[in-house]
Write an enzyme that holds these catalytic residues in place. Structure first.
Site, PDB file in Angstrom:
ATOM      1  N   ARG A 245       0.837  -1.210   0.000  1.00  0.00           N
ATOM      2  CA  ARG A 245       0.000   0.000   0.000  1.00  0.00           C
ATOM      3  C   ARG A 245       0.860   1.244   0.000  1.00  0.00           C
ATOM      4  O   ARG A 245       0.547   2.247  -0.629  1.00  0.00           O
ATOM      5  CB  ARG A 245      -0.894   0.014   1.248  1.00  0.00           C
ATOM      6  CG  ARG A 245      -2.059  -0.922   1.171  1.00  0.00           C
ATOM      7  CD  ARG A 245      -2.678  -1.099   2.535  1.00  0.00           C
ATOM      8  NE  ARG A 245      -3.052   0.151   3.148  1.00  0.00           N
ATOM      9  CZ  ARG A 245      -3.047   0.394   4.470  1.00  0.00           C
ATOM     10  NH1 ARG A 245      -2.719  -0.551   5.312  1.00  0.00           N
ATOM     11  NH2 ARG A 245      -3.396   1.564   4.930  1.00  0.00           N
TER      12      ARG A 245
ATOM     13  N   SER B 195      -5.837  -3.419   8.745  1.00  0.00           N
ATOM     14  CA  SER B 195      -4.402  -3.518   9.020  1.00  0.00           C
ATOM     15  C   SER B 195      -4.149  -3.424  10.524  1.00  0.00           C
ATOM     16  O   SER B 195      -3.470  -4.265  11.124  1.00  0.00           O
ATOM     17  CB  SER B 195      -3.680  -2.385   8.273  1.00  0.00           C
ATOM     18  OG  SER B 195      -2.395  -2.178   8.787  1.00  0.00           O
TER      19      SER B 195
HETATM   20  N1  URA Z   1      -1.072   1.875  10.951  1.00  0.00           N
HETATM   21  C1  URA Z   1      -1.207   0.585  10.591  1.00  0.00           C
HETATM   22  O1  URA Z   1      -0.800  -0.321  11.284  1.00  0.00           O
HETATM   23  N2  URA Z   1      -1.817   0.321   9.441  1.00  0.00           N
HETATM   24  C2  URA Z   1      -2.295   1.271   8.647  1.00  0.00           C
HETATM   25  O2  URA Z   1      -2.844   0.957   7.644  1.00  0.00           O
HETATM   26  C3  URA Z   1      -2.145   2.617   9.034  1.00  0.00           C
HETATM   27  C4  URA Z   1      -1.521   2.886  10.201  1.00  0.00           C
END
Ligand code: URA
Length: 432
Positions: free
Chosen positions: A167, A182
């Site tokens: 990403r 996530s």
């Molecule tokens: N922190 C995370 O662990 N994942 C994300 O997508 C954004 C911030």
């Protein structure tokens, strides 16, 4: 089932089934799906979104893509996570504070994503600090010292590790389903019993306005509930960078100073709010106001700073820098940024400061990029400060003279200076 069909389905704005989501997550983790196919699906999710059910299924599939840690032998572990920000050094400060109350801190942190920094990059600027302990070593350290902070191991939510890096390099970070899955997949896999989430909001955060931040907070709270993990979200301001430094070793130094009692006001407010809710969830006090005072006491009496030392040393970090910051790597060039007119600083766009810091080498543009721990930005003046023409607003720390000068010019443009004093900013916007 095949990945082309799944990509096409999301591309055409249709809902993915639990099986399709699991198929994608498992096969991407096992490298049966190529990065370019995963990138296409992730971008389709980014553009077309996911509903609550899809997001929960994605979270659970990611959480179960590797091991699920069982930390129950440590008691109530309250985890903390931030949706990311500029100058966000909260974990470095909060972890030893929480541990100073005998609440176990067993935390897995991430690397920088997009223009935001990551705790692991910051910790790696401390010479010899070991971020990649085995799970057994990790638990052992928490049992011994009450605290350990490591990078996500490949075995814990490995799908997130791959997707997070992907990403980052395809500009697909600011998405509610992708961020919430996530974060929550890692929290579920990392075995915490309760969770406090710092949901950053503003120009330097993935969520640019309060409405989106609230949506993200509610989504994560919901996933937390479904996974039987009490979750509190605190929405904090990320219009300008947090604190006065942006860059890895610079932020470590600011964190140490904080623990010694030299606290920047915005960092202090965020620490006290998050910390107080963590104490509450850990059963150390229901009253938030009193909890804030308890935290201030543990800073004043040195307990939090002592914990910091114990923590860093137990992970092999060389703590001699605490006596002499020069022991950390230093940038070759330090260039001041001067005010172009008299007035008040009315805006200091956090995203642009984050990009400048990244351009200097403090963050990554490609996932293989090597971080330069010593570079970054020191902000002497922030929003609300009165400044005189020619006064120093900030310093650029860089290893390349040309880059230092060009980024100093960029930072000068980021500072908006006007005649009228701006309204004082709120650092904590909402608790959900
Ligand atoms: N922190 C995370 O662990 N994942 C994300 O997508 C954004 C911030």
């Amino acid at each position: 089932m095949n990945i082309q069909e799944i990509i096409a389905k999301k591309r055409d704005k249709n809902k993915l089934s639990k099986e399709e989501i699991e198929y994608f997550v498992q096969n991407y983790t096992n490298e049966n799906i190529a990065d370019y196919q995963a990138a296409a699906l992730v971008m389709a999710i980014y553009i077309n979104g996911m509903d609550e059910e899809e997001t929960t299924n994605l979270t659970l599939a990611m959480a179960h893509s590797g091991d699920i840690l069982d930390l129950s032998e440590l008691g109530t572990v309250v985890d903390k996570h931030s949706t990311g920000g500029i100058g966000d050094k909260i974990t470095l400060i909060l972890a030893p504070i929480i541990s100073s109350f005998d609440i176990p801190v067993a935390k897995m942190s991430g690397k920088g994503l997009g223009y935001t920094g990551g705790t692991i990059d910051k910790l790696e600027s401390i010479p010899n600090y070991k971020t990649n302990l085995t799970i057994e070593e990790f638990i052992q350290k928490v049992k011994q010292n009450g605290i350990a902070v490591i990078s996500q191991t490949l075995k814990l939510a490995p799908a997130d590790k791959k997707l997070y890096a992907l990403r980052d390099v395809i500009s697909a970070t600011e998405s509610i389903p992708l961020i919430s899955s996530s974060i929550m997949s890692k929290k579920i896999a990392a075995g915490a019993s309760k969770i406090v989430l710092d949901v950053t909001c503003g120009i330097g955060a993935f969520m640019k306005n309060l409405k989106d931040a609230e949506k993200l907070a509610k989504m994560m709270k919901k996933i937390g509930e479904l996974a039987h993990k009490e979750t509190i979200c605190i929405i904090t301001n990320m219009e300008e960078p947090l604190g006065k430094t942006v860059g890895n070793s610079l932020e470590v130094i600011e964190s140490v100073e904080f623990l010694k009692g030299n606290m920047e006001q915005d960092v202090k407010e965020v620490i006290l709010e998050l910390g107080s809710y963590m104490l509450k969830l850990a059963g150390k006090g229901e009253n938030i106001k009193q909890n804030k005072q308890k935290i201030l006491n543990n800073i004043e009496n040195g307990k939090a700073f002592e914990k910091f030392k114990v923590w860093i040393e137990s992970q092999n970090g060389d703590i001699s820098f605490l006596e002499d910051y020069k022991k950390l790597k230093k940038a070759k060039y330090i260039v001041p940024v001067l005010a172009q007119n008299n007035g008040y600083v009315t805006s200091l766009n956090a995203q642009k400061v984050g990009e400048i810091s990244r351009n200097l080498g403090a963050g990554r543009i490609k996932k293989e990029d090597i971080i330069l721990p010593e570079v970054g930005v020191v902000l002497e003046k922030k929003v609300g400060y009165a400044v005189q023409k020619g006064e120093i607003l900030a310093y650029i720390h860089a290893n390349n003279e040309e880059l230092a000068n060009s980024q100093a010019k960029e930072l000068q443009k980021v500072y908006e200076i006007q005649n009228n004093k701006p309204e004082p900013k709120k650092n904590v916007l909402k608790v959900i």
